[in-house]
Design an enzyme around this catalytic site. Structure first.
Site, PDB file in Angstrom:
ATOM      1  N   ASP A 101       0.835  -1.193   0.000  1.00 48.69           N
ATOM      2  CA  ASP A 101       0.000   0.000   0.000  1.00 48.69           C
ATOM      3  C   ASP A 101       0.884   1.262   0.000  1.00 48.69           C
ATOM      4  OD1 ASP A 101      -2.992   0.905   0.434  1.00 48.69           O
ATOM      5  OD2 ASP A 101      -1.887   1.960   1.988  1.00 48.69           O
ATOM      6  N   TYR A 150     -12.049   8.115  -2.929  1.00 48.56           N
ATOM      7  CA  TYR A 150     -11.520   8.276  -1.565  1.00 48.56           C
ATOM      8  C   TYR A 150     -10.300   9.188  -1.487  1.00 48.56           C
ATOM      9  CZ  TYR A 150      -7.605   4.943  -2.171  1.00 48.56           C
ATOM     10  OH  TYR A 150      -6.441   4.330  -2.574  1.00 48.56           O
ATOM     11  N   TYR A 230      -1.578  11.206   1.520  1.00 50.34           N
ATOM     12  CA  TYR A 230      -2.434  11.454   0.351  1.00 50.34           C
ATOM     13  C   TYR A 230      -2.432  12.935  -0.028  1.00 50.34           C
ATOM     14  CZ  TYR A 230      -4.374   6.800   1.318  1.00 50.34           C
ATOM     15  OH  TYR A 230      -4.540   5.452   1.535  1.00 50.34           O
ATOM     16  N   HIS A 295      -7.378  -6.506  -0.622  1.00 48.82           N
ATOM     17  CA  HIS A 295      -6.264  -5.553  -0.551  1.00 48.82           C
ATOM     18  C   HIS A 295      -5.212  -5.878   0.511  1.00 48.82           C
ATOM     19  CE1 HIS A 295      -4.138  -1.778  -0.896  1.00 48.82           C
ATOM     20  NE2 HIS A 295      -4.411  -1.452   0.357  1.00 48.82           N
TER      21      HIS A 295
END
Length: 316
Positions: A101, A150, A230, A295
């Site tokens: 990730d 998201y 992010y 995931h």
């Protein structure tokens, strides 16, 4: 977890919590969102038993590692700087890298910026993505999936955190970890924490004890540190202009689940199958797609992932 030692290391201006076990060549594990060193608990035990020194930090902003307050303290250069300093602190020139990730994204930057420090890289879930000089990544995602994708919803400081506050931290983490819906994660308008999954039983690979461990740590830190990764996607794009078109010249094995939200969105499957991934990463040796796995494959298919790691790194 029995036999796992914990310590704090000063790296790149912050204090970083590190879990480790075993002696031998270093295998360095980098976790993703919303996770901790704990996500690698099974691999730490497995690889240490096979003659390796397994090392797993809480990344910047997570768990028992410092969380700087400024959003701009979470660029790819800060994150890679932390890991290079951690490798230095271990007293080794090179490590085997295993990452998932957001850890995988840091891993790709690490292989781009400091390839001489990585013997080989086992990457989970997120493949390399070359920099597109024509469009910023968040802008491209918004054009493809809209404002409720998201990553787009995570951009405004404080907004996602307020959405998560609709539910208990344990429920928010549970919703994310046990989700098996492939395709792009589009968040409901009524709030991020409003997913109705809360009544679903825990899968066999995630115990209540595991969930409580995550929740206890995130209750202390909140989600802001992880969300700030992010919030730097577009800034990272600006900062990495000098690396446009550069290939990753490190031996790589890539592992994903066929239900993974990354594999089933953003054109990832086509990027891998078309040969473009191999073109950008010429020493990509193997791609493993785990059937019926979502995931968080390092936890859901822990034994299989540990075996794949060992089968790859033992060659070097």
């Amino acid at each position: 977890m029995k036999g796992i030692e914990h310590r704090t290391v000063e790296v790149n201006g912050i204090k970083m919590h590190v879990a480790e076990k075993g002696d031998g060549p270093v295998v360095l594990f980098l976790h993703g969102f919303p996770e901790l060193w704990y996500s690698w608990r099974h691999q730490i035990v497995a690889l240490s038993a096979l003659g390796y020194r397994a090392v797993a930090p809480d990344l910047r902003g997570y768990g028992d590692t410092d969380a700087p307050t400024s959003v701009s303290s979470y660029t790819c250069f800060h994150l890679v700087g932390d890991i290079v300093a951690l490798i230095d602190s271990l007293g080794v020139d090179q490590v085997f890298l295993v990452a998932h990730d957001w850890g995988a994204i840091i891993g790709w930057y690490l292989c781009l910026f400091r390839p001489e420090r990585i013997k080989a890289y086992v990457c989970l879930s997120v493949p390399f993505r070359p920099r597109n000089p024509k469009v910023k990544p968040v802008d491209a995602m918004r054009a493809l999936y809209g404002d409720d994708y998201y990553i787009c919803r995570f951009q405004e400081p404080g907004k996602a955190e307020a959405g998560f506050a609709n539910k208990s931290i344990e429920q928010v983490i549970k919703n994310m970890l046990i989700s098996r819906r492939p395709g792009p994660p589009i968040l409901p308008k009524e709030g991020i924490g409003s997913n109705p999954n809360t009544s679903r039983p825990l899968p066999s690979w995630l115990s209540q004890e595991d969930l409580t461990y995550y929740a206890t740590k995130f209750e202390k830190t909140g989600f802001t540190g992880g969300l700030n990764y992010y919030r730097n996607l577009n800034l990272n794009w600006e900062l990495t202009a000098p690396w446009t078109g550069v290939q990753v010249k490190v031996p790589v094995k890539f592992i994903t689940g066929d239900l993974d939200v990354v594999y089933t969105s953003l054109g990832t499957k086509d990027y891998i199958e078309s040969g473009a991934f191999k073109k950008d990463v010429p020493y990509l040796e193997e791609v493993v797609v785990q059937e019926g796995v979502a995931h968080f494959n390092n936890q859901e298919a822990a034994e299989d992932v540990s075996n794949h790691i060992y089968d790859f790194i033992k060659k070097f």
